[in-house]
Design a protein around this motif. Structure first.
Motif, mmCIF file in Angstrom:
data_model
loop_
_atom_site.group_PDB
_atom_site.id
_atom_site.type_symbol
_atom_site.label_atom_id
_atom_site.label_comp_id
_atom_site.label_asym_id
_atom_site.label_seq_id
_atom_site.Cartn_x
_atom_site.Cartn_y
_atom_site.Cartn_z
ATOM 1 N N GLU A 185 0.856 -1.195 0.000
ATOM 2 C CA GLU A 185 0.000 0.000 0.000
ATOM 3 C C GLU A 185 0.888 1.240 0.000
ATOM 4 O O GLU A 185 1.729 1.396 0.898
ATOM 5 C CB GLU A 185 -0.868 0.070 1.261
ATOM 6 C CG GLU A 185 -1.712 -1.117 1.539
ATOM 7 C CD GLU A 185 -3.080 -0.995 0.902
ATOM 8 O OE1 GLU A 185 -3.359 0.032 0.264
ATOM 9 O OE2 GLU A 185 -3.853 -1.949 1.040
ATOM 10 N N PHE A 186 0.672 2.105 -0.974
ATOM 11 C CA PHE A 186 1.407 3.377 -0.984
ATOM 12 C C PHE A 186 0.541 4.452 -0.343
ATOM 13 O O PHE A 186 -0.680 4.476 -0.525
ATOM 14 C CB PHE A 186 1.764 3.762 -2.420
ATOM 15 C CG PHE A 186 2.945 3.009 -2.965
ATOM 16 C CD1 PHE A 186 4.222 3.527 -2.882
ATOM 17 C CD2 PHE A 186 2.767 1.756 -3.543
ATOM 18 C CE1 PHE A 186 5.312 2.826 -3.369
ATOM 19 C CE2 PHE A 186 3.857 1.046 -4.032
ATOM 20 C CZ PHE A 186 5.134 1.581 -3.952
ATOM 21 N N ALA A 187 1.204 5.330 0.415
ATOM 22 C CA ALA A 187 0.467 6.417 1.053
ATOM 23 C C ALA A 187 -0.072 7.372 -0.009
ATOM 24 O O ALA A 187 -1.189 7.864 0.109
ATOM 25 C CB ALA A 187 1.374 7.149 2.034
ATOM 26 N N GLY A 188 0.713 7.624 -1.032
ATOM 27 C CA GLY A 188 0.251 8.545 -2.075
ATOM 28 C C GLY A 188 0.044 7.814 -3.391
ATOM 29 O O GLY A 188 -0.657 6.809 -3.434
ATOM 30 N N GLU A 189 0.666 8.307 -4.435
ATOM 31 C CA GLU A 189 0.572 7.658 -5.736
ATOM 32 C C GLU A 189 1.318 6.318 -5.707
ATOM 33 O O GLU A 189 2.420 6.239 -5.170
ATOM 34 C CB GLU A 189 1.209 8.545 -6.811
ATOM 35 C CG GLU A 189 0.318 9.665 -7.276
ATOM 36 C CD GLU A 189 -0.966 9.128 -7.886
ATOM 37 O OE1 GLU A 189 -0.898 8.503 -8.962
ATOM 38 O OE2 GLU A 189 -2.036 9.318 -7.284
ATOM 39 N N PRO A 190 0.737 5.274 -6.282
ATOM 40 C CA PRO A 190 1.476 4.012 -6.353
ATOM 41 C C PRO A 190 2.637 4.158 -7.333
ATOM 42 O O PRO A 190 2.500 4.825 -8.355
ATOM 43 C CB PRO A 190 0.444 3.028 -6.876
ATOM 44 C CG PRO A 190 -0.535 3.859 -7.625
ATOM 45 C CD PRO A 190 -0.569 5.199 -6.950
ATOM 46 N N ASP A 191 3.757 3.572 -6.989
ATOM 47 C CA ASP A 191 4.971 3.756 -7.767
ATOM 48 C C ASP A 191 5.466 2.379 -8.201
ATOM 49 O O ASP A 191 6.077 1.648 -7.419
ATOM 50 C CB ASP A 191 5.996 4.482 -6.877
ATOM 51 C CG ASP A 191 7.273 4.818 -7.645
ATOM 52 O OD1 ASP A 191 7.544 4.161 -8.663
ATOM 53 O OD2 ASP A 191 7.980 5.735 -7.193
ATOM 54 N N LEU A 192 5.191 2.015 -9.455
ATOM 55 C CA LEU A 192 5.538 0.666 -9.913
ATOM 56 C C LEU A 192 7.050 0.452 -9.942
ATOM 57 O O LEU A 192 7.533 -0.641 -9.634
ATOM 58 C CB LEU A 192 4.940 0.397 -11.294
ATOM 59 C CG LEU A 192 3.431 0.161 -11.332
ATOM 60 C CD1 LEU A 192 2.962 -0.054 -12.763
ATOM 61 C CD2 LEU A 192 3.035 -1.048 -10.485
ATOM 62 N N GLU A 193 7.795 1.489 -10.300
ATOM 63 C CA GLU A 193 9.255 1.342 -10.347
ATOM 64 C C GLU A 193 9.818 1.086 -8.945
ATOM 65 O O GLU A 193 10.709 0.273 -8.746
ATOM 66 C CB GLU A 193 9.899 2.586 -10.960
ATOM 67 C CG GLU A 193 10.050 2.502 -12.474
ATOM 68 C CD GLU A 193 10.576 1.135 -12.940
ATOM 69 O OE1 GLU A 193 11.659 0.737 -12.508
ATOM 70 O OE2 GLU A 193 9.880 0.457 -13.724
ATOM 71 N N ARG A 194 9.262 1.820 -7.974
ATOM 72 C CA ARG A 194 9.654 1.640 -6.593
ATOM 73 C C ARG A 194 9.306 0.225 -6.119
ATOM 74 O O ARG A 194 10.103 -0.438 -5.447
ATOM 75 C CB ARG A 194 8.891 2.660 -5.742
ATOM 76 C CG ARG A 194 9.444 2.811 -4.381
ATOM 77 C CD ARG A 194 10.813 3.398 -4.415
ATOM 78 N NE ARG A 194 10.807 4.766 -3.952
ATOM 79 C CZ ARG A 194 11.926 5.427 -3.666
ATOM 80 N NH1 ARG A 194 13.103 4.848 -3.836
ATOM 81 N NH2 ARG A 194 11.868 6.657 -3.246
ATOM 82 N N ALA A 195 8.105 -0.226 -6.507
ATOM 83 C CA ALA A 195 7.669 -1.570 -6.115
ATOM 84 C C ALA A 195 8.589 -2.623 -6.729
ATOM 85 O O ALA A 195 8.920 -3.624 -6.087
ATOM 86 C CB ALA A 195 6.225 -1.802 -6.548
#
Lengths: 84, 84
Positions: free
Chosen positions: B46-56
């Motif tokens: 779960e991301f607090a803000g925008e989901p970040d696929l690269e980060r994931a």
């Protein structure tokens, strides 16, 4: 190939120490925008013939999930999840 | 709520004794049309803000999967999987 996917996750009210451990490690990787991590199981069941969702539900219920602490969803591979 | 789902499965050439154990138990339940069962992990981030696929992807690569024996896919919850 007919594949059914069963996703088994801990119920939301059950603590997930494994996921919590990953979440706690993220700041050390420089990741600060993740609010929670939950870890469950994904089971792929290959049917020899036609995929049988009812059969898969029975398998999940009896062998794959612990209904006291886990929820599961069943779907054909590629299809959206249907809550069990 | 912005959720990214990471599915981690053993590479096809790696034996999966846990899945094999489930497959071997099925005939006792009267199920004879399943050709294989593979068991992996499903991780919900779960991301607090925008989901970040690269980060994931970075998280999956460093913390969630063992690239020697496992493959993973990353997707926004509800979206089709993208192979990593």
């Amino acid at each position: 190939m007919a594949r059914v996917v069963v996703d088994v996750m801990l119920k939301p009210e059950i603590l997930d120490p494994q996921g919590q451990a990953v979440a706690n490690a993220l700041p050390r990787l420089g990741v600060n925008d993740v609010s929670s991590v939950r870890i469950g199981r994904r089971i792929e069941i290959e049917f020899a013939g036609e995929p049988d969702l009812e059969r898969a539900r029975e398998i999940a219920d009896k062998l794959l999930a612990n209904p006291v602490i886990e929820d599961f969803t069943i779907r054909l591979d590629g299809a959206p999840a249907e809550v069990a």
